[in-house]
Design a protein around this motif. Sequence first.
Motif, mmCIF file in Angstrom:
data_model
loop_
_atom_site.group_PDB
_atom_site.id
_atom_site.type_symbol
_atom_site.label_atom_id
_atom_site.label_comp_id
_atom_site.label_asym_id
_atom_site.label_seq_id
_atom_site.Cartn_x
_atom_site.Cartn_y
_atom_site.Cartn_z
ATOM 1 N N VAL A 1 0.831 -1.203 0.000
ATOM 2 C CA VAL A 1 0.000 0.000 0.000
ATOM 3 C C VAL A 1 0.867 1.255 0.000
ATOM 4 O O VAL A 1 0.594 2.233 -0.713
ATOM 5 C CB VAL A 1 -0.958 -0.018 1.210
ATOM 6 N N ALA B 1 2.255 1.809 -3.398
ATOM 7 C CA ALA B 1 1.224 2.330 -4.297
ATOM 8 C C ALA B 1 1.015 3.820 -4.077
ATOM 9 O O ALA B 1 0.854 4.592 -5.028
ATOM 10 C CB ALA B 1 -0.083 1.566 -4.099
ATOM 11 N N VAL C 1 -1.534 -2.227 -5.514
ATOM 12 C CA VAL C 1 -2.828 -2.348 -4.838
ATOM 13 C C VAL C 1 -3.372 -3.768 -4.988
ATOM 14 O O VAL C 1 -3.909 -4.357 -4.048
ATOM 15 C CB VAL C 1 -3.821 -1.318 -5.394
#
Length: 675
Positions: free
Chosen positions: A73, A76, A655
């Motif tokens: 995460v 990303a 993701v």
Amino acid sequence: MSFLTPWVAATIAAVVVPALLILYFLKLRRREERIASTLLWKRAIKDLQVNAPFQRLRRNLLLLLQLLVIAAVVLALARPIVETTVAAEDRVVLLIDRSASMNAREGEQTRLDEAKEQAIRLVRTLNQRARGWRSFFRFEPAEAGTQVLVIAFAEHASIVSPFTTNTSELVDLIEKIEPTDGRTDMREALELAEAYMAPPTRLTPGMEDTPQVTPQSAEVPAKLVLISDGRVANLDQLVLRSGTMELVRIGSARDNVGITNFRHQRNYERPELLSLFLTVQNFGPDPVQADVSVQVDGVLAGVRPIELAGCTASADGAEAPADAGSSASLSFDIPLDRAAVVEARLSRDDVFAVDNVAYTIAPPPRRMSVLTVTRRNLFLDSALRPLPLAEYPFVTPEEYETQRSRFVTDNRSNYDVVIFDKVAPNTLPGGSFFFIGAVPPLEGISRHDEKLEWLVPIWWDESHPLLRHVSLSGLFVYEGFAVDLPEQAEVLIEGSHGPMLARYAAGDKHCLLLTFAVERSNWWSSSFPAFMYNVVRYLGGGGAEAEEGPLRPGDTLQVPAPAGRDELRLVRPDGRTVKLRPDAMGSAYYGHTDDVGVYRVEDGVAGRDTFAVNLEDSWESGIAPPTAPLKIDTHEVVEVGAITTATPEVWRWFVGVALALVLIEWWIYNRRVMI
């Protein structure tokens, strides 16, 4: 790989990762139960809990998975990008070649398909980079900055999209670019690009009716990206006035054999015999053997084998000569007593199929008719009488004007050749005309009032069909006149005071002009009958039409409409039907002849309702990409490699990895609980 917002990811990671680890370091709070055997240890346990709030971190698969989820995460959020070969630009002009040579196949797709893929990768790469330090602390996409103009071109150019920053919309527009069979000419594409890159006009107060161009544009010069196989014709006529240009070269195939010339002619003495002439050329490096077949309205009429040596001409970046490669000329004589569509086909599969077929429209057999408008001329009568003509009537100028419907139908002459002897009509219909001692009523042609005497020819074109076997030695003219001709006119005999014989074609009017009367010279006593034989054969039987050349992709069709018709239906080679509306003169025009094949007009004028469009272009058939650098004017076009990526931001993949890890962590956790 690099990151657009690394500080955002670093900040979030600095907060979330320690928090997760602390949760695993903390001891679980147990429920207290009073047991008699442990009362003595109660105080010791309380002291231990106060002094040691954290426990030793043990191996834990769930912790590892959760750390991986956080890492995915965070990466990303850092917006990782894949490094691309495309540099950031303020303005980009995409020039996409869709000419005939771009239809050559490279593997499972054509060169145009590859060109569109490269263009789509380029526009998807643009406007994806964040700009400035503020972008480190925002999550929305980067501000659009690059303006993109897309032009597709062959012999003619068209705007696919004007300058826009909406690159996502350009993908659909580029995918809709259709191939053509036209010649590669970038001149019009560069002119369009320069027009769109030109500085805006400004209006001076008080002079609103007089727009003025600013001396210096505020716009940054654009970078032009040419996506092509590099076979660009007429390079010496191109000028790059602003910006820079890069070339993304497409294709490497070389092997090709094609039909580069296909003509027909009715035999003058035997009109029922059709003669076909064609040229086949090998542009590949290896020798080939193939068969050439001729079909009449789809029925096989003849087959000839050919053998061609390999092409040894080097691709030096200049336009290939017409005789590049090995070639063979073939002829067929076919009895044909009707009008027909004749097709020549090369029975060989190669990567460039469009030049393996050619078409021609054979007219019905008939003997020619010649109309002479004069007050009687025995010399013309004696010259026309021996010719194999169906008829050769003589009419006076008054009869021609007052009874025009006898001689003209739908604004076209009813005769193959019309001779105007020392007279000129008020208006000239379509057709072939020979003016003797007169000038046609056409713009750009004028006669001088001054009479000239004792004219002699000083030069003539002996190789022209009109002057074949015609001796002009000893010719002198007692009285003639001078004329002014357009630049397009072809002078065949040059005299001491200007042109004596010239040829000029304008639209559907083909004229031959002689600047003196026959009886005012000594020509009638020598080679004038042989000259008249050539005139009738040339003007009325394919010679003039052959010199006008075949219809090529991109040429405009002039379609005559029958009397009373206000709409025509034209059927294209691909089967699509197009509606045409005639103008006030009774002719309709169609210019989208981008495909090779036969164009038919439903219920059109008989004999003028079918058109054959052929490639017949040695330059386009020589599909081997040139090895020399591409130069425009004095600028050398920089060749760049293929675009390596079309999606520079790859945060979606991270993701997706994070979601997959969450599912795995959920499955392991539930498995432990259930067990």
